[in-house]
Design a protein around this motif. Sequence first.
Motif, PDB file in Angstrom:
ATOM      1  N   SER A  32       1.200  -0.921  -0.073  1.00 51.99           N
ATOM      2  CA  SER A  32      -0.108  -0.112   0.270  1.00 51.99           C
ATOM      3  C   SER A  32       1.073   1.309  -0.064  1.00 51.99           C
ATOM      4  O   SER A  32       0.716   2.268  -0.607  1.00 51.99           O
ATOM      5  CB  SER A  32      -1.082   0.660   1.319  1.00 51.99           C
ATOM      6  N   TRP A  33       1.616   0.818   0.608  1.00 53.60           N
ATOM      7  CA  TRP A  33       3.252   2.216   0.705  1.00 53.60           C
ATOM      8  C   TRP A  33       3.439   2.417  -0.736  1.00 53.60           C
ATOM      9  O   TRP A  33       3.426   3.547  -1.406  1.00 53.60           O
ATOM     10  CB  TRP A  33       3.839   2.051   1.655  1.00 53.60           C
ATOM     11  N   ILE A  34       3.646   1.649  -1.361  1.00 54.36           N
ATOM     12  CA  ILE A  34       4.380   1.847  -2.690  1.00 54.36           C
ATOM     13  C   ILE A  34       3.248   2.181  -4.121  1.00 54.36           C
ATOM     14  O   ILE A  34       3.980   3.418  -4.326  1.00 54.36           O
ATOM     15  CB  ILE A  34       5.234   0.685  -3.460  1.00 54.36           C
ATOM     16  N   VAL A  35       1.929   1.654  -3.669  1.00 59.45           N
ATOM     17  CA  VAL A  35       0.970   1.850  -4.213  1.00 59.45           C
ATOM     18  C   VAL A  35       0.907   3.598  -4.670  1.00 59.45           C
ATOM     19  O   VAL A  35       0.843   4.205  -5.500  1.00 59.45           O
ATOM     20  CB  VAL A  35      -0.352   1.221  -4.580  1.00 59.45           C
ATOM     21  N   ALA A  36       0.422   3.861  -2.894  1.00 58.03           N
ATOM     22  CA  ALA A  36      -0.079   5.650  -2.761  1.00 58.03           C
ATOM     23  C   ALA A  36       1.382   5.898  -3.489  1.00 58.03           C
ATOM     24  O   ALA A  36       1.629   7.440  -3.638  1.00 58.03           O
ATOM     25  CB  ALA A  36       0.703   5.687  -1.637  1.00 58.03           C
ATOM     26  N   TYR A  37       2.697   5.574  -3.221  1.00 57.30           N
ATOM     27  CA  TYR A  37       4.109   6.847  -4.378  1.00 57.30           C
ATOM     28  C   TYR A  37       4.670   6.794  -5.340  1.00 57.30           C
ATOM     29  O   TYR A  37       4.180   7.529  -6.071  1.00 57.30           O
ATOM     30  CB  TYR A  37       5.329   5.660  -3.211  1.00 57.30           C
ATOM     31  N   VAL A  38       3.788   5.513  -5.983  1.00 57.48           N
ATOM     32  CA  VAL A  38       3.394   5.041  -7.416  1.00 57.48           C
ATOM     33  C   VAL A  38       2.011   6.638  -7.485  1.00 57.48           C
ATOM     34  O   VAL A  38       2.192   7.485  -9.079  1.00 57.48           O
ATOM     35  CB  VAL A  38       2.921   3.621  -8.050  1.00 57.48           C
ATOM     36  N   LEU A  39       0.612   6.511  -6.999  1.00 54.28           N
ATOM     37  CA  LEU A  39      -0.255   6.802  -7.333  1.00 54.28           C
ATOM     38  C   LEU A  39       0.551   8.091  -7.460  1.00 54.28           C
ATOM     39  O   LEU A  39      -0.463   9.364  -8.385  1.00 54.28           O
ATOM     40  CB  LEU A  39      -1.119   7.220  -6.917  1.00 54.28           C
ATOM     41  N   ILE A  40       0.999   9.302  -6.619  1.00 57.42           N
ATOM     42  CA  ILE A  40       1.615  10.275  -6.462  1.00 57.42           C
ATOM     43  C   ILE A  40       1.902  10.683  -7.373  1.00 57.42           C
ATOM     44  O   ILE A  40       1.982  12.251  -8.015  1.00 57.42           O
ATOM     45  CB  ILE A  40       1.869  11.130  -4.701  1.00 57.42           C
ATOM     46  N   THR A  41       3.026  10.147  -8.031  1.00 58.24           N
ATOM     47  CA  THR A  41       3.950  10.114  -8.741  1.00 58.24           C
ATOM     48  C   THR A  41       3.521  10.727 -10.425  1.00 58.24           C
ATOM     49  O   THR A  41       3.608  11.119 -10.934  1.00 58.24           O
ATOM     50  CB  THR A  41       5.277  10.225  -8.308  1.00 58.24           C
TER      51      THR A  41
END
Length: 528
Positions: free
Chosen positions: A213-222
């Motif tokens: 979930s942490w990585i998906v949030a990182y990807v979505l915001i970028t």
Amino acid sequence: MTAFDEILKEAGAFGYCQKRIFALFCLVSLPFAGVYVGIVFQGFTPDHWCRDPEVVERRQACGWSPADSRRLTTPLINSSGLLQPSSCEQYEVDWNTTGLSCDSQELDLSGAPVTTCKDGWEYDYEGRQSFVTEFDLVCSDGWLVDMYQAILNVGFLVGTITIGYLADRFGRKITFLMANLLNGIAGILVAVVPNYISVLVFRTISGFGVKGSWIVAYVLITEIVGVEYRRTVGIIYQMFFSVGVIVLPLLAYFITDWRWLQVVITAPYILFLSYYWFIPESPRWLLSQGNSSRAMEITAAIAKQNKKKLPKNIKTITDDNADSCAASFLDLIKTPNMRKHTFILMFNWFTSAVVYQGLIMRVGIAGGNVYIDFLISGLVELPAAFIILFTIERIGRRLPFATANIVAGAFCFITAFIPDSMFWFKTAVACIGRLSITVAFEMVVFVNTELYPTFVRNLGVSVCSTLCDVGGIVSPFLLYRLAVIWLELPLIIFGTLAIVAGGLVLLLPETRGVPLPETIDDIEFPER
């Protein structure tokens, strides 16, 4: 046909909408720190010794101190040149024949036979109830404490790959929400299950969801900010992990039961389910699925919140950054430069995880005030993001990246040989090492993206970053088992790994001011 990045400029590359979403996602980094390094408090191992029921009964009757009864229970052993009470052995004495009265304090038991603990242990709790004291994970069962951290990283390893695939297949938003539902359920179950095997099972499941979930949030915001803002939001997003590291000892100071601390660490993941109403799907992902109409709707909503207007003559949109052809693992290793980049980056991911996690967990066994020491080490991390943002465009990537590793390694070595009597000097030196490895850890993320061509970039980052989780599995065993031999021995290992990693970084090309590579030929023949 209009490129998505061009439309995003019209909608606002980093306007109010993106700032709001970015602020929400930064909150996701905070509890991740508690999950990742909470073992320092949840797995705290206090001073302990064998329990002898008859001695305990006599202590209560005679008003002895724990130290008095410990003298009658445990033999002295040679530890690092000093005679200290054993934690895992006791005198084998039949008190019915020997006699145990209130004036037995002068009794000499040095010649009595010795055996392992038979009736459990007594603990000098210091106010903290950990899973170590609840399940008696000491002496021959001490390795199970290492498993608590190692098994989390096993979950990270599987979850990162699986959730990454699900995010590409079904969308960023729904995958983020489902991962957090899993986080909430598994995290609460860790706090309530009655035995340690169940704790490890649900800890693994929690690890599966948390990092994903942490990585998906990182990807979505970028993916929803302009290209020029990606690196900044990525680095600041990681910085909030360090803020979580600072908050953790403050929570642990007031919440002394490991189960309740687990509940508090888990609670935010349940609250993140409300993001269903506050975050959009990634327009870039929708474009990759051929759903340009929905991507356009979301982009128009972003523009509206940013008080911008999109051109009316836009017919269709595309994403220039979408992968243009299928990638395979062989692409990462079949040519010389690609192979060099892959192996060096893998080693750096591994080293960063081992050293970073090891230095944090070492705070719990170093013998100082664990709350203050942990807070100081967390505060030291905060400047890392600003150091990176200040140096990468002025100096470049390679030199700061290599320097951070080498400095971290050197200061691990120096810390190991500073005597404990020079406490504050030793703490200051260790903090410099901690800051340096934090810089290296945060830099490997985006340096990784700049050293692979577009079509294999996501795969390259995914494959290399799995070594981060392998490092996380190895780190607790390196720290806790080697520290039994000599407390500073893990620092020697950490220092060696970090210096070698820094030296290898110098073999990588500088990427400052260089366009992102599009093909393998761009990597193999950069002079073209």
